[in-house]
Every structure is written in C-alpha cells, then in structure tokens.
Design a protein around this motif. Structure first.
Motif, PDB file in Angstrom:
ATOM      1  N   THR A  32      38.559  12.432  75.614  1.00  0.00           N
ATOM      2  CA  THR A  32      39.274  13.253  76.591  1.00  0.00           C
ATOM      3  C   THR A  32      40.506  13.936  76.009  1.00  0.00           C
ATOM      4  O   THR A  32      41.190  14.678  76.722  1.00  0.00           O
ATOM      5  CB  THR A  32      39.709  12.384  77.775  1.00  0.00           C
ATOM      6  N   MET A  33      40.802  13.725  74.731  1.00  0.00           N
ATOM      7  CA  MET A  33      41.993  14.313  74.130  1.00  0.00           C
ATOM      8  C   MET A  33      41.850  15.834  74.045  1.00  0.00           C
ATOM      9  O   MET A  33      40.743  16.354  73.905  1.00  0.00           O
ATOM     10  CB  MET A  33      42.234  13.734  72.741  1.00  0.00           C
ATOM     11  N   ASP A  34      42.980  16.544  74.129  1.00  0.00           N
ATOM     12  CA  ASP A  34      42.918  18.009  74.087  1.00  0.00           C
ATOM     13  C   ASP A  34      42.929  18.556  72.665  1.00  0.00           C
ATOM     14  O   ASP A  34      42.857  19.771  72.465  1.00  0.00           O
ATOM     15  CB  ASP A  34      44.065  18.623  74.894  1.00  0.00           C
ATOM     16  N   PHE A  35      43.006  17.665  71.667  1.00  0.00           N
ATOM     17  CA  PHE A  35      42.886  18.084  70.277  1.00  0.00           C
ATOM     18  C   PHE A  35      42.089  17.024  69.533  1.00  0.00           C
ATOM     19  O   PHE A  35      42.352  15.833  69.650  1.00  0.00           O
ATOM     20  CB  PHE A  35      44.269  18.251  69.628  1.00  0.00           C
ATOM     21  N   ALA A  36      41.107  17.456  68.783  1.00  0.00           N
ATOM     22  CA  ALA A  36      40.263  16.554  67.988  1.00  0.00           C
ATOM     23  C   ALA A  36      39.626  15.457  68.836  1.00  0.00           C
ATOM     24  O   ALA A  36      39.530  14.303  68.413  1.00  0.00           O
ATOM     25  CB  ALA A  36      41.064  15.942  66.846  1.00  0.00           C
ATOM     26  N   ALA A  37      39.170  15.813  70.019  1.00  0.00           N
ATOM     27  CA  ALA A  37      38.546  14.831  70.906  1.00  0.00           C
ATOM     28  C   ALA A  37      37.308  14.232  70.248  1.00  0.00           C
ATOM     29  O   ALA A  37      36.432  14.942  69.774  1.00  0.00           O
ATOM     30  CB  ALA A  37      38.170  15.496  72.226  1.00  0.00           C
ATOM     31  N   GLY A  38      37.257  12.898  70.204  1.00  0.00           N
ATOM     32  CA  GLY A  38      36.110  12.196  69.660  1.00  0.00           C
ATOM     33  C   GLY A  38      36.038  12.149  68.147  1.00  0.00           C
ATOM     34  O   GLY A  38      35.084  11.595  67.588  1.00  0.00           O
ATOM     35  N   ALA A  39      37.018  12.703  67.469  1.00  0.00           N
ATOM     36  CA  ALA A  39      36.975  12.756  66.004  1.00  0.00           C
ATOM     37  C   ALA A  39      37.439  11.439  65.382  1.00  0.00           C
ATOM     38  O   ALA A  39      38.119  10.626  66.007  1.00  0.00           O
ATOM     39  CB  ALA A  39      37.847  13.895  65.487  1.00  0.00           C
ATOM     40  N   ILE A  40      37.077  11.257  64.121  1.00  0.00           N
ATOM     41  CA  ILE A  40      37.589  10.159  63.309  1.00  0.00           C
ATOM     42  C   ILE A  40      38.838  10.672  62.601  1.00  0.00           C
ATOM     43  O   ILE A  40      38.794  11.691  61.905  1.00  0.00           O
ATOM     44  CB  ILE A  40      36.553   9.699  62.269  1.00  0.00           C
ATOM     45  N   VAL A  41      39.962   9.981  62.793  1.00  0.00           N
ATOM     46  CA  VAL A  41      41.228  10.440  62.217  1.00  0.00           C
ATOM     47  C   VAL A  41      41.966   9.260  61.591  1.00  0.00           C
ATOM     48  O   VAL A  41      41.625   8.088  61.811  1.00  0.00           O
ATOM     49  CB  VAL A  41      42.125  11.101  63.281  1.00  0.00           C
ATOM     50  N   PHE A  42      43.012   9.585  60.842  1.00  0.00           N
ATOM     51  CA  PHE A  42      43.917   8.587  60.313  1.00  0.00           C
ATOM     52  C   PHE A  42      45.127   8.490  61.245  1.00  0.00           C
ATOM     53  O   PHE A  42      45.432   9.436  61.976  1.00  0.00           O
ATOM     54  CB  PHE A  42      44.387   8.972  58.908  1.00  0.00           C
ATOM     55  N   PRO A  43      45.843   7.368  61.248  1.00  0.00           N
ATOM     56  CA  PRO A  43      47.044   7.266  62.081  1.00  0.00           C
ATOM     57  C   PRO A  43      48.032   8.388  61.776  1.00  0.00           C
ATOM     58  O   PRO A  43      48.213   8.774  60.614  1.00  0.00           O
ATOM     59  CB  PRO A  43      47.624   5.905  61.689  1.00  0.00           C
ATOM     60  N   GLY A  44      48.659   8.902  62.821  1.00  0.00           N
ATOM     61  CA  GLY A  44      49.641   9.958  62.599  1.00  0.00           C
ATOM     62  C   GLY A  44      49.904  10.768  63.837  1.00  0.00           C
ATOM     63  O   GLY A  44      49.385  10.493  64.923  1.00  0.00           O
ATOM     64  N   GLY A  45      50.737  11.787  63.689  1.00  0.00           N
ATOM     65  CA  GLY A  45      51.094  12.655  64.799  1.00  0.00           C
ATOM     66  C   GLY A  45      52.158  13.644  64.376  1.00  0.00           C
ATOM     67  O   GLY A  45      52.581  13.681  63.223  1.00  0.00           O
ATOM     68  N   ARG A  46      52.608  14.445  65.323  1.00  0.00           N
ATOM     69  CA  ARG A  46      53.554  15.503  64.987  1.00  0.00           C
ATOM     70  C   ARG A  46      54.957  14.950  64.768  1.00  0.00           C
ATOM     71  O   ARG A  46      55.313  13.883  65.278  1.00  0.00           O
ATOM     72  CB  ARG A  46      53.564  16.563  66.075  1.00  0.00           C
ATOM     73  N   CYS A  47      55.740  15.704  64.032  1.00  0.00           N
ATOM     74  CA  CYS A  47      57.130  15.334  63.775  1.00  0.00           C
ATOM     75  C   CYS A  47      57.947  15.544  65.053  1.00  0.00           C
ATOM     76  O   CYS A  47      57.860  16.601  65.680  1.00  0.00           O
ATOM     77  CB  CYS A  47      57.716  16.178  62.655  1.00  0.00           C
ATOM     78  N   ASP A  48      58.734  14.555  65.425  1.00  0.00           N
ATOM     79  CA  ASP A  48      59.621  14.644  66.573  1.00  0.00           C
ATOM     80  C   ASP A  48      61.033  14.983  66.115  1.00  0.00           C
ATOM     81  O   ASP A  48      61.409  14.680  64.972  1.00  0.00           O
ATOM     82  CB  ASP A  48      59.640  13.315  67.335  1.00  0.00           C
ATOM     83  N   PRO A  49      61.852  15.573  66.994  1.00  0.00           N
ATOM     84  CA  PRO A  49      63.234  15.885  66.615  1.00  0.00           C
ATOM     85  C   PRO A  49      64.003  14.667  66.106  1.00  0.00           C
ATOM     86  O   PRO A  49      64.809  14.773  65.177  1.00  0.00           O
ATOM     87  CB  PRO A  49      63.838  16.419  67.915  1.00  0.00           C
ATOM     88  N   GLY A  50      63.740  13.495  66.681  1.00  0.00           N
ATOM     89  CA  GLY A  50      64.437  12.287  66.261  1.00  0.00           C
ATOM     90  C   GLY A  50      64.098  11.835  64.858  1.00  0.00           C
ATOM     91  O   GLY A  50      64.840  11.050  64.247  1.00  0.00           O
ATOM     92  N   ASP A  51      62.984  12.329  64.310  1.00  0.00           N
ATOM     93  CA  ASP A  51      62.586  11.928  62.952  1.00  0.00           C
ATOM     94  C   ASP A  51      63.532  12.490  61.891  1.00  0.00           C
ATOM     95  O   ASP A  51      63.629  11.941  60.796  1.00  0.00           O
ATOM     96  CB  ASP A  51      61.155  12.387  62.663  1.00  0.00           C
ATOM     97  N   VAL A  52      64.219  13.572  62.214  1.00  0.00           N
ATOM     98  CA  VAL A  52      65.174  14.140  61.259  1.00  0.00           C
ATOM     99  C   VAL A  52      66.316  13.156  61.017  1.00  0.00           C
ATOM    100  O   VAL A  52      66.672  12.856  59.865  1.00  0.00           O
ATOM    101  CB  VAL A  52      65.713  15.488  61.764  1.00  0.00           C
ATOM    102  N   ALA A  53      66.881  12.622  62.103  1.00  0.00           N
ATOM    103  CA  ALA A  53      67.974  11.661  61.963  1.00  0.00           C
ATOM    104  C   ALA A  53      67.489  10.356  61.347  1.00  0.00           C
ATOM    105  O   ALA A  53      68.175   9.755  60.511  1.00  0.00           O
ATOM    106  CB  ALA A  53      68.613  11.396  63.328  1.00  0.00           C
ATOM    107  N   LYS A  54      66.296   9.923  61.746  1.00  0.00           N
ATOM    108  CA  LYS A  54      65.742   8.697  61.161  1.00  0.00           C
ATOM    109  C   LYS A  54      65.506   8.873  59.670  1.00  0.00           C
ATOM    110  O   LYS A  54      65.741   7.958  58.883  1.00  0.00           O
ATOM    111  CB  LYS A  54      64.428   8.335  61.864  1.00  0.00           C
ATOM    112  N   GLY A  55      65.037  10.024  59.283  1.00  0.00           N
ATOM    113  CA  GLY A  55      64.809  10.280  57.873  1.00  0.00           C
ATOM    114  C   GLY A  55      66.096  10.290  57.079  1.00  0.00           C
ATOM    115  O   GLY A  55      66.144   9.777  55.954  1.00  0.00           O
TER     116      GLY A  55
END
Length: 216
Positions: A32-55
């Motif tokens: 039911t996902m709106d991107f890559a529905a039913g696909a085999i993927v590796f763990p991950g996702g988009r960069c969030d604004p908070g990742d800049v400070a964490k980095g």
C-alpha cells in the motif's frame, strides 16, 4: 509541468558472509506504500532537517570523515562537503535504528553507491547507499521493526536475484544492480576492499560492474 523535487535519502545495506555466498538484510515493502510498493529494499529513508544537527554532533574520526568526503565527491553540494558527509551518516544511522533497532558504529558504514530516480517519476530521490558489515556472530543484529514493510530478513543475495528474475519478487533497478555487484565480489572482505568510484546513476549499467576501486 512542475518539476518533481529530488529529495536526498540514504539506504544502508547490512551485509554478512553466508554458507551460500553474501547475505543482505532486506525489507519487503508494504503493497500500500505510495513509493516502491511491494518492492524489496534495504533499510533507509529520506534525510530529515534534524539529521544536519545530528551529523554535526556525530563522533567520527578525522580520517573517516576525510575518506567519506573523498568518496562522495561527485555528489552535488548542499552545504559543504564535510557537513554533507556527516548528514548522510546521521541519516543512515537514524533510519537503521528506527527500522531495524540496530545501533551501528558510524565508522563502520562504508560509502558504496548513489542512484537518482529518473525524471518522470511521481516521486524522486537522490539515494546514497552505505554498506554495513554485520557478522552473524555479532551481538547486535537488525530486526523487523518498520511498519513500512510486511517483513524483514537476512537473505542470500543469489536467492533474491533468482526470485527477481523469476518475477516472484520485485527488485528495483538500483537494488538489482547492487545485489549483482555484491554477488560478483563474493565476500564481505572483498566488498570492504573494493572502494568503488561513486557517481550518480539514473539507469541500469550492468557492464560497468563490479566497479573499479577508487584511488586513495
């Protein structure tokens, strides 16, 4: 027509040696996902604004940071090279922890590849891939936690490729090409040694794989 924005994202490939060749930890995406529905993927996702400070606050040695800046040098610059490398690391670590429960050492994530969703797609991502060696005897192991997938598991790379070829599983082009490259390299030790040249890829280029090692 309004151009679809290209969002930066990170994917982490947990990798280990197995009795039948390399194994990876993959997720079976919800249908039911709106991107890559039913696909085999590796763990991950988009960069969030908070990742800049964490980095920026991430404890990473100068040698590792210099290496990552060099490996990602063909990526477009968002801030500066060091800040961008730190943000990619922070995103990978966060997504890995959220989706698998695995808290990884940032210095073990190895820059591996970069793929850009082709124009014409309703959603587009600029995905930086890391490889993370996770020996089977390691005390910390990934688990299935994300609600974006119906299941997550360690699977032999050759089994995934065979299932993709038969149509039993859907492997997007980046996933398929990376899996084939990992299988051709054969072992985690060889993957770690390879240090391939990383460029932005928009299509399937199997003849160029496995890639040559990046000069230090």
């Amino acid at each position: 027509m309004t151009a679809v924005p290209v969002r930066p994202a990170v994917s982490v490939i947990p990798l280990r040696d197995g009795p039948a060749g390399p194994e990876v930890f993959v997720q079976h995406r919800q249908p039911t996902m709106d991107f890559a529905a039913g696909a085999i993927v590796f763990p991950g996702g988009r960069c969030d604004p908070g990742d800049v400070a964490k980095g920026a606050a991430l404890a990473v040695s100068d040698a590792i940071l210099v290496d990552h800046v060099h490996r990602w040098r063909h990526l477009p610059v968002a801030q500066d090279r060091q800040a961008d490398a730190r943000t990619l690391l922070a995103t990978g670590l966060r997504e890995l922890a959220e989706e698998t429960g695995l808290v990884a050492d940032p210095e073990l994530l190895l820059p591996w590849d970069r793929w850009v969703t082709p124009e014409g797609s309703p959603k587009r991502f600029d995905v930086s891939f890391f490889v993370l060696p996770v020996p089977r005897e390691h005390a910390r192991q990934p688990a299935h936690l994300t609600t974006e997938a119906v299941g997550s598991e360690w699977t032999a790379v050759h089994s995934l490729l065979d299932a993709g070829e038969s149509g039993d599983l859907w492997l997007m082009t980046p996933t398929r090409v990376i899996l084939r490259e990992l299988l051709d390299l054969g072992t985690v030790a060889e993957v770690v040694r390879r240090r391939p040249v990383i460029t932005g890829v928009r299509d399937d280029r199997p003849s160029a794989r496995p890639r040559a090692s990046d000069p230090v």
